[in-house]
Scaffold this active site. Structure first.
Site, PDB file in Angstrom:
ATOM      1  N   ASP A  92       0.867  -1.175   0.000  1.00 34.18           N
ATOM      2  CA  ASP A  92       0.000   0.000   0.000  1.00 34.18           C
ATOM      3  C   ASP A  92       0.908   1.229   0.000  1.00 34.18           C
ATOM      4  OD1 ASP A  92      -1.740   2.069   0.647  1.00 34.18           O
ATOM      5  OD2 ASP A  92      -2.869   0.885   2.084  1.00 34.18           O
ATOM      6  N   SER A  93       0.465   2.295  -0.636  1.00 33.31           N
ATOM      7  CA  SER A  93       1.317   3.483  -0.770  1.00 33.31           C
ATOM      8  C   SER A  93       1.459   4.281   0.512  1.00 33.31           C
ATOM      9  CB  SER A  93       0.755   4.406  -1.850  1.00 33.31           C
ATOM     10  OG  SER A  93      -0.459   4.999  -1.405  1.00 33.31           O
ATOM     11  N   GLY A  94       0.611   4.008   1.505  1.00 38.42           N
ATOM     12  CA  GLY A  94       0.593   4.824   2.711  1.00 38.42           C
ATOM     13  C   GLY A  94      -0.469   5.903   2.687  1.00 38.42           C
ATOM     14  N   GLY A  95      -1.170   6.044   1.566  1.00 40.34           N
ATOM     15  CA  GLY A  95      -2.198   7.071   1.461  1.00 40.34           C
ATOM     16  C   GLY A  95      -3.293   6.922   2.500  1.00 40.34           C
ATOM     17  N   ASP A 146      -2.196   8.273  -3.256  1.00 42.29           N
ATOM     18  CA  ASP A 146      -3.498   8.885  -3.463  1.00 42.29           C
ATOM     19  C   ASP A 146      -3.983   9.519  -2.170  1.00 42.29           C
ATOM     20  OD1 ASP A 146      -3.874   6.490  -2.076  1.00 42.29           O
ATOM     21  OD2 ASP A 146      -5.889   6.209  -2.854  1.00 42.29           O
ATOM     22  N   GLN A 194     -10.553   6.832  -7.324  1.00 37.21           N
ATOM     23  CA  GLN A 194     -11.193   7.485  -6.183  1.00 37.21           C
ATOM     24  C   GLN A 194     -12.521   8.107  -6.651  1.00 37.21           C
ATOM     25  OE1 GLN A 194     -10.597   7.335  -3.038  1.00 37.21           O
ATOM     26  NE2 GLN A 194      -8.523   6.494  -2.924  1.00 37.21           N
ATOM     27  N   GLY A 221     -10.911   4.120  -1.516  1.00 37.59           N
ATOM     28  CA  GLY A 221     -11.896   5.027  -0.960  1.00 37.59           C
ATOM     29  C   GLY A 221     -13.229   4.407  -0.631  1.00 37.59           C
ATOM     30  N   ASP A 271      -7.984  -7.334   0.111  1.00 34.14           N
ATOM     31  CA  ASP A 271      -7.206  -7.396   1.349  1.00 34.14           C
ATOM     32  C   ASP A 271      -8.043  -6.782   2.450  1.00 34.14           C
ATOM     33  OD1 ASP A 271      -5.791  -4.613   2.495  1.00 34.14           O
ATOM     34  OD2 ASP A 271      -6.596  -4.454   0.465  1.00 34.14           O
ATOM     35  N   HIS A 340      -6.996 -19.707  11.780  1.00 35.35           N
ATOM     36  CA  HIS A 340      -8.306 -20.176  11.329  1.00 35.35           C
ATOM     37  C   HIS A 340      -8.955 -19.178  10.374  1.00 35.35           C
ATOM     38  CE1 HIS A 340     -12.400 -21.497  11.059  1.00 35.35           C
ATOM     39  NE2 HIS A 340     -12.759 -20.265  11.387  1.00 35.35           N
TER      40      HIS A 340
END
Length: 376
Positions: A92-95, A146, A194, A221, A271, A340
Protein backbone atom coordinates in the site's frame (compact mmCIF):
# COMPACT_ATOMS: atom_id res chain seq x y z
CA UNK A 1 3.45 -9.03 -14.56
CA UNK A 2 1.07 -10.98 -16.77
CA UNK A 3 -2.64 -11.50 -16.15
CA UNK A 4 -4.60 -14.25 -17.87
CA UNK A 5 -8.35 -14.76 -17.63
CA UNK A 6 -9.43 -18.39 -17.79
CA UNK A 7 -13.13 -18.45 -16.92
CA UNK A 8 -16.10 -16.10 -16.69
CA UNK A 9 -19.31 -16.82 -14.81
CA UNK A 10 -22.36 -16.85 -17.07
CA UNK A 11 -24.70 -15.37 -14.45
CA UNK A 12 -22.51 -12.66 -12.92
CA UNK A 13 -19.35 -10.71 -13.66
CA UNK A 14 -17.19 -13.10 -11.64
CA UNK A 15 -13.97 -14.27 -13.29
CA UNK A 16 -11.13 -16.65 -12.56
CA UNK A 17 -7.59 -16.19 -13.79
CA UNK A 18 -4.00 -15.92 -12.70
CA UNK A 19 -1.29 -13.32 -12.24
CA UNK A 20 2.34 -14.11 -12.97
CA UNK A 21 4.88 -12.15 -10.91
CA UNK A 22 8.60 -12.40 -10.29
CA UNK A 23 7.91 -14.25 -7.03
CA UNK A 24 5.27 -16.65 -8.26
CA UNK A 25 1.80 -17.14 -9.66
CA UNK A 26 -1.34 -15.81 -7.95
CA UNK A 27 -4.68 -17.44 -8.72
CA UNK A 28 -7.62 -15.05 -8.82
CA UNK A 29 -9.94 -14.21 -7.21
CA UNK A 30 -7.56 -13.95 -4.27
CA UNK A 31 -7.50 -12.66 -0.72
CA UNK A 32 -4.23 -11.11 0.49
CA UNK A 33 -3.40 -11.30 4.23
CA UNK A 34 -2.24 -7.95 5.61
CA UNK A 35 1.30 -7.87 6.98
CA UNK A 36 1.47 -4.17 7.75
CA UNK A 37 4.92 -3.95 9.34
CA UNK A 38 6.51 -7.00 7.75
CA UNK A 39 4.43 -9.52 9.68
CA UNK A 40 0.93 -10.89 9.52
CA UNK A 41 0.15 -10.50 13.21
CA UNK A 42 0.32 -13.72 15.29
CA UNK A 43 1.13 -15.83 12.23
CA UNK A 44 4.49 -17.36 11.28
CA UNK A 45 5.62 -17.28 7.64
CA UNK A 46 5.70 -21.08 7.60
CA UNK A 47 2.03 -21.11 8.62
CA UNK A 48 1.22 -18.57 5.92
CA UNK A 49 2.81 -20.81 3.31
CA UNK A 50 1.84 -24.29 4.44
CA UNK A 51 -1.32 -23.97 6.52
CA UNK A 52 -3.08 -20.84 5.27
CA UNK A 53 -1.70 -21.24 1.74
CA UNK A 54 -1.35 -17.50 1.19
CA UNK A 55 -0.24 -16.72 -2.35
CA UNK A 56 0.55 -13.04 -1.73
CA UNK A 57 0.71 -10.78 1.35
CA UNK A 58 0.69 -7.02 1.94
CA UNK A 59 3.20 -4.64 3.46
CA UNK A 60 2.59 -0.99 4.21
CA UNK A 61 4.82 1.80 2.94
CA UNK A 62 4.04 4.20 5.79
CA UNK A 63 4.84 1.74 8.57
CA UNK A 64 7.88 0.16 6.91
CA UNK A 65 9.31 3.57 6.03
CA UNK A 66 9.12 4.64 9.69
CA UNK A 67 10.27 1.32 11.12
CA UNK A 68 12.61 -0.46 10.40
CA UNK A 69 13.38 2.20 7.76
CA UNK A 70 14.76 2.13 4.23
CA UNK A 71 18.40 1.72 5.25
CA UNK A 72 17.66 -1.59 6.96
CA UNK A 73 15.35 -2.67 4.15
CA UNK A 74 17.95 -2.09 1.45
CA UNK A 75 20.75 -3.65 3.47
CA UNK A 76 18.61 -6.78 3.83
CA UNK A 77 18.03 -6.92 0.07
CA UNK A 78 14.38 -5.86 0.19
CA UNK A 79 11.32 -6.87 2.15
CA UNK A 80 11.15 -10.42 0.79
CA UNK A 81 14.56 -11.29 2.18
CA UNK A 82 14.12 -9.23 5.34
CA UNK A 83 11.05 -11.21 6.40
CA UNK A 84 11.89 -14.56 4.80
CA UNK A 85 8.97 -14.60 2.36
CA UNK A 86 9.60 -15.89 -1.18
CA UNK A 87 6.12 -15.34 -2.61
CA UNK A 88 4.61 -12.10 -4.02
CA UNK A 89 4.15 -8.96 -1.92
CA UNK A 90 1.98 -5.90 -2.56
CA UNK A 91 2.64 -2.60 -0.79
CA UNK A 92 0.00 0.00 0.00
CA UNK A 93 1.32 3.48 -0.77
CA UNK A 94 0.59 4.82 2.71
CA UNK A 95 -2.20 7.07 1.46
CA UNK A 96 -4.79 5.46 3.72
CA UNK A 97 -2.54 5.70 6.78
CA UNK A 98 -1.90 9.37 6.09
CA UNK A 99 -5.67 9.82 5.69
CA UNK A 100 -6.17 8.30 9.13
CA UNK A 101 -3.72 10.82 10.66
CA UNK A 102 -6.16 13.69 10.11
CA UNK A 103 -4.92 15.67 13.11
CA UNK A 104 -1.25 15.18 12.30
CA UNK A 105 -0.90 15.88 8.58
CA UNK A 106 -1.13 18.66 6.02
CA UNK A 107 -2.00 17.98 2.39
CA UNK A 108 -0.61 20.23 -0.36
CA UNK A 109 -0.14 19.96 -4.11
CA UNK A 110 3.42 18.78 -3.48
CA UNK A 111 2.44 15.95 -1.16
CA UNK A 112 1.67 15.33 2.50
CA UNK A 113 3.56 16.58 5.55
CA UNK A 114 2.82 14.36 8.55
CA UNK A 115 3.98 13.51 12.03
CA UNK A 116 5.09 10.00 12.90
CA UNK A 117 2.72 8.17 15.23
CA UNK A 118 5.84 6.66 16.85
CA UNK A 119 7.83 9.69 17.97
CA UNK A 120 6.14 12.77 16.51
CA UNK A 121 8.95 13.42 14.01
CA UNK A 122 7.98 15.22 10.80
CA UNK A 123 8.10 13.56 7.37
CA UNK A 124 6.91 14.30 3.85
CA UNK A 125 5.41 11.91 1.32
CA UNK A 126 5.27 12.97 -2.32
CA UNK A 127 4.27 10.91 -5.35
CA UNK A 128 7.94 10.73 -6.30
CA UNK A 129 9.43 9.64 -3.00
CA UNK A 130 6.63 7.15 -2.36
CA UNK A 131 7.65 5.45 -5.61
CA UNK A 132 11.28 5.52 -4.45
CA UNK A 133 10.33 4.08 -1.07
CA UNK A 134 8.38 1.23 -2.69
CA UNK A 135 11.32 0.57 -4.99
CA UNK A 136 13.48 0.21 -1.86
CA UNK A 137 10.94 -2.07 -0.18
CA UNK A 138 10.87 -4.20 -3.31
CA UNK A 139 7.22 -5.29 -3.50
CA UNK A 140 6.06 -7.04 -6.66
CA UNK A 141 3.01 -4.76 -6.89
CA UNK A 142 3.21 -1.14 -5.71
CA UNK A 143 0.37 1.31 -5.31
CA UNK A 144 0.13 4.89 -6.54
CA UNK A 145 0.06 7.63 -3.90
CA UNK A 146 -3.50 8.88 -3.46
CA UNK A 147 -5.73 10.79 -1.08
CA UNK A 148 -8.47 8.69 0.51
CA UNK A 149 -11.61 10.71 1.25
CA UNK A 150 -13.69 10.01 4.36
CA UNK A 151 -17.35 9.04 4.37
CA UNK A 152 -19.43 11.07 4.31
CA UNK A 153 -17.85 13.98 2.49
CA UNK A 154 -19.11 16.85 0.36
CA UNK A 155 -19.09 16.35 -3.39
CA UNK A 156 -16.90 19.43 -3.84
CA UNK A 157 -14.25 18.00 -1.52
CA UNK A 158 -14.45 14.60 -3.21
CA UNK A 159 -13.94 16.25 -6.61
CA UNK A 160 -10.98 18.31 -5.41
CA UNK A 161 -9.41 15.25 -3.78
CA UNK A 162 -9.92 13.10 -6.87
CA UNK A 163 -8.34 15.69 -9.13
CA UNK A 164 -5.34 15.88 -6.79
CA UNK A 165 -5.08 12.07 -6.80
CA UNK A 166 -5.07 12.12 -10.61
CA UNK A 167 -2.29 14.73 -10.72
CA UNK A 168 -0.33 12.72 -8.19
CA UNK A 169 -0.88 9.58 -10.30
CA UNK A 170 0.71 11.23 -13.34
CA UNK A 171 3.74 12.07 -11.20
CA UNK A 172 3.85 8.54 -9.77
CA UNK A 173 3.82 7.05 -13.25
CA UNK A 174 6.58 9.36 -14.47
CA UNK A 175 8.82 8.57 -11.49
CA UNK A 176 8.09 4.85 -11.60
CA UNK A 177 8.83 4.62 -15.34
CA UNK A 178 12.11 6.53 -15.09
CA UNK A 179 13.44 4.28 -12.31
CA UNK A 180 14.18 0.57 -12.00
CA UNK A 181 13.81 -2.05 -9.30
CA UNK A 182 16.74 -2.41 -6.92
CA UNK A 183 16.84 -6.19 -6.59
CA UNK A 184 16.95 -7.58 -10.11
CA UNK A 185 13.26 -8.22 -10.76
CA UNK A 186 10.38 -6.24 -12.23
CA UNK A 187 7.79 -4.37 -10.18
CA UNK A 188 4.29 -3.31 -11.25
CA UNK A 189 2.44 -0.07 -10.47
CA UNK A 190 -1.34 -0.04 -9.88
CA UNK A 191 -3.24 3.29 -10.09
CA UNK A 192 -6.17 3.83 -7.70
CA UNK A 193 -9.69 4.94 -8.61
CA UNK A 194 -11.19 7.48 -6.18
CA UNK A 195 -14.35 9.64 -6.21
CA UNK A 196 -16.09 8.76 -2.93
CA UNK A 197 -19.71 7.64 -3.50
CA UNK A 198 -20.50 9.96 -6.40
CA UNK A 199 -21.18 8.10 -9.65
CA UNK A 200 -20.01 10.89 -11.94
CA UNK A 201 -16.72 11.20 -10.05
CA UNK A 202 -16.18 7.45 -9.97
CA UNK A 203 -16.85 7.37 -13.72
CA UNK A 204 -14.37 10.16 -14.34
CA UNK A 205 -11.72 8.58 -12.13
CA UNK A 206 -12.14 5.06 -13.53
CA UNK A 207 -11.92 6.45 -17.07
CA UNK A 208 -8.75 8.39 -16.21
CA UNK A 209 -7.16 5.39 -14.51
CA UNK A 210 -8.06 3.02 -17.34
CA UNK A 211 -6.49 5.41 -19.85
CA UNK A 212 -3.09 5.08 -18.12
CA UNK A 213 -2.72 1.56 -19.52
CA UNK A 214 -1.04 0.07 -16.45
CA UNK A 215 -0.87 -3.68 -15.80
CA UNK A 216 -3.53 -3.62 -13.09
CA UNK A 217 -5.91 -1.19 -11.38
CA UNK A 218 -7.22 -0.63 -7.88
CA UNK A 219 -10.41 0.78 -6.41
CA UNK A 220 -9.84 2.85 -3.28
CA UNK A 221 -11.90 5.03 -0.96
CA UNK A 222 -14.51 2.38 -0.17
CA UNK A 223 -15.09 0.41 3.03
CA UNK A 224 -14.54 3.65 4.96
CA UNK A 225 -17.92 3.68 6.68
CA UNK A 226 -20.41 3.80 3.81
CA UNK A 227 -23.32 1.30 3.69
CA UNK A 228 -22.50 -1.98 1.96
CA UNK A 229 -25.08 -1.25 -0.75
CA UNK A 230 -23.21 1.93 -1.70
CA UNK A 231 -19.93 0.04 -1.79
CA UNK A 232 -21.42 -2.52 -4.16
CA UNK A 233 -22.99 0.20 -6.32
CA UNK A 234 -19.71 2.08 -6.71
CA UNK A 235 -17.77 -1.13 -7.31
CA UNK A 236 -20.14 -2.27 -10.04
CA UNK A 237 -19.97 1.15 -11.68
CA UNK A 238 -16.17 1.15 -11.70
CA UNK A 239 -15.59 -2.47 -12.79
CA UNK A 240 -17.76 -1.78 -15.84
CA UNK A 241 -15.18 0.82 -16.92
CA UNK A 242 -11.85 -0.70 -15.90
CA UNK A 243 -10.26 -2.93 -18.58
CA UNK A 244 -11.47 -6.50 -18.57
CA UNK A 245 -8.01 -7.88 -19.36
CA UNK A 246 -6.37 -6.29 -16.27
CA UNK A 247 -6.70 -7.40 -12.64
CA UNK A 248 -8.99 -5.30 -10.43
CA UNK A 249 -8.11 -4.83 -6.77
CA UNK A 250 -10.70 -3.57 -4.27
CA UNK A 251 -8.70 -2.15 -1.38
CA UNK A 252 -9.52 -2.85 2.26
CA UNK A 253 -12.55 -5.10 1.70
CA UNK A 254 -13.82 -6.83 3.78
CA UNK A 255 -16.22 -9.34 5.35
CA UNK A 256 -16.66 -12.76 3.72
CA UNK A 257 -20.03 -11.59 2.35
CA UNK A 258 -18.46 -8.37 0.99
CA UNK A 259 -15.82 -10.40 -0.83
CA UNK A 260 -18.31 -12.80 -2.41
CA UNK A 261 -20.58 -9.96 -3.54
CA UNK A 262 -17.67 -8.06 -5.07
CA UNK A 263 -16.28 -11.14 -6.81
CA UNK A 264 -19.69 -11.28 -8.47
CA UNK A 265 -19.12 -7.68 -9.61
CA UNK A 266 -15.84 -8.51 -11.35
CA UNK A 267 -13.20 -7.86 -8.64
CA UNK A 268 -10.12 -10.12 -8.58
CA UNK A 269 -8.08 -9.07 -5.53
CA UNK A 270 -8.94 -8.22 -1.93
CA UNK A 271 -7.21 -7.40 1.35
CA UNK A 272 -8.45 -6.56 4.82
CA UNK A 273 -7.19 -6.58 8.42
CA UNK A 274 -10.54 -7.98 9.56
CA UNK A 275 -9.66 -11.70 9.73
CA UNK A 276 -6.62 -11.11 11.95
CA UNK A 277 -7.83 -8.08 13.91
CA UNK A 278 -11.16 -9.71 14.72
CA UNK A 279 -9.40 -12.97 15.54
CA UNK A 280 -7.40 -11.23 18.25
CA UNK A 281 -10.71 -10.06 19.74
CA UNK A 282 -12.28 -13.52 19.71
CA UNK A 283 -14.35 -13.33 16.51
CA UNK A 284 -14.20 -16.32 14.17
CA UNK A 285 -15.47 -16.50 10.60
CA UNK A 286 -16.70 -20.01 9.82
CA UNK A 287 -18.52 -21.92 7.11
CA UNK A 288 -21.66 -21.80 9.26
CA UNK A 289 -21.49 -18.17 10.38
CA UNK A 290 -19.79 -15.78 12.78
CA UNK A 291 -18.71 -16.98 16.22
CA UNK A 292 -17.89 -14.79 19.22
CA UNK A 293 -15.76 -17.32 21.03
CA UNK A 294 -15.95 -15.31 24.26
CA UNK A 295 -19.63 -16.14 24.68
CA UNK A 296 -20.59 -18.43 27.55
CA UNK A 297 -22.37 -20.80 25.14
CA UNK A 298 -19.01 -22.13 23.88
CA UNK A 299 -17.68 -22.90 27.38
CA UNK A 300 -18.41 -26.63 27.17
CA UNK A 301 -18.71 -27.01 23.38
CA UNK A 302 -16.16 -29.66 22.51
CA UNK A 303 -16.88 -29.64 18.77
CA UNK A 304 -14.13 -28.53 16.37
CA UNK A 305 -13.86 -24.84 15.50
CA UNK A 306 -15.13 -25.53 11.98
CA UNK A 307 -15.85 -28.84 10.26
CA UNK A 308 -16.77 -27.15 6.98
CA UNK A 309 -13.25 -27.14 5.56
CA UNK A 310 -9.82 -28.62 6.24
CA UNK A 311 -7.14 -26.44 7.85
CA UNK A 312 -4.29 -26.81 10.30
CA UNK A 313 -6.41 -25.62 13.24
CA UNK A 314 -10.09 -25.72 12.29
CA UNK A 315 -10.49 -29.43 13.01
CA UNK A 316 -7.71 -29.75 15.57
CA UNK A 317 -9.00 -27.55 18.40
CA UNK A 318 -12.38 -27.32 20.08
CA UNK A 319 -14.45 -24.21 20.64
CA UNK A 320 -14.27 -24.80 24.40
CA UNK A 321 -10.46 -24.87 24.35
CA UNK A 322 -10.17 -21.76 22.19
CA UNK A 323 -12.63 -19.96 24.48
CA UNK A 324 -10.53 -20.93 27.50
CA UNK A 325 -7.37 -19.58 25.83
CA UNK A 326 -9.16 -16.36 24.80
CA UNK A 327 -10.65 -15.68 28.24
CA UNK A 328 -7.27 -16.48 29.82
CA UNK A 329 -5.58 -14.02 27.43
CA UNK A 330 -3.13 -16.68 26.27
CA UNK A 331 -1.11 -15.74 23.18
CA UNK A 332 -1.99 -19.07 21.59
CA UNK A 333 -5.61 -17.87 21.30
CA UNK A 334 -4.62 -15.12 18.86
CA UNK A 335 -2.48 -17.57 16.87
CA UNK A 336 -5.18 -20.23 16.52
CA UNK A 337 -7.94 -17.72 15.74
CA UNK A 338 -5.80 -15.82 13.21
CA UNK A 339 -4.72 -18.97 11.40
CA UNK A 340 -8.31 -20.18 11.33
CA UNK A 341 -9.76 -16.92 9.98
CA UNK A 342 -7.11 -16.51 7.29
CA UNK A 343 -7.43 -20.17 6.30
CA UNK A 344 -11.17 -19.65 5.99
CA UNK A 345 -10.76 -16.54 3.82
CA UNK A 346 -8.32 -18.34 1.51
CA UNK A 347 -10.60 -21.38 1.40
CA UNK A 348 -13.55 -19.13 0.52
CA UNK A 349 -11.89 -17.45 -2.45
CA UNK A 350 -10.54 -20.84 -3.53
CA UNK A 351 -14.09 -22.20 -3.52
CA UNK A 352 -15.21 -19.15 -5.50
CA UNK A 353 -12.53 -19.94 -8.13
CA UNK A 354 -13.71 -23.54 -8.41
CA UNK A 355 -17.38 -22.56 -8.66
CA UNK A 356 -16.59 -20.00 -11.39
CA UNK A 357 -14.73 -22.67 -13.34
CA UNK A 358 -17.63 -25.09 -12.91
CA UNK A 359 -20.24 -22.51 -13.93
CA UNK A 360 -21.90 -22.71 -10.52
CA UNK A 361 -20.77 -19.48 -8.87
CA UNK A 362 -23.97 -17.42 -8.83
CA UNK A 363 -26.16 -20.08 -7.21
CA UNK A 364 -23.42 -21.10 -4.76
CA UNK A 365 -22.74 -17.48 -3.80
CA UNK A 366 -26.34 -16.78 -2.87
CA UNK A 367 -26.41 -19.56 -0.30
CA UNK A 368 -22.90 -18.93 0.99
CA UNK A 369 -23.50 -15.20 1.60
CA UNK A 370 -26.46 -16.09 3.82
CA UNK A 371 -24.46 -18.69 5.74
CA UNK A 372 -21.32 -16.64 6.39
CA UNK A 373 -23.35 -13.58 7.46
CA UNK A 374 -25.35 -15.13 10.28
CA UNK A 375 -24.24 -14.92 13.90
CA UNK A 376 -24.09 -18.16 15.82
Amino acid sequence: MNFTLHHKDANSKARAGHLETAHGVIETPIFMPVGTAGTVKAVHQRELREDIKAQIILGNTYHLYLRPGLEIMEAAGGLHKFIGWDRPILTDSGGYQVFSLADNRKITEEGVLFKSHIDGSKHRFTPENVMDIQRAIGADIVMAFDECTPYPCERGYAKKSMDLTHRWLSRCIQRFDETEGKYGYAQTLFPIVQGSVFKDLRTESATFVAAQGREGNAIGGLSVGEPAELMYEMTEWVTAILPEDKPRYLMGVGTPANILECIALGVDMFDCVMPTRNARNGMLFTTEGIVNIRNEKWKDDFSPIDLGFESAVSNGYTKAYLRHLTISKEMLAAQIASIHNLSFYLWLVGQAREKIKAGEFASWKAGMVERVSRRL
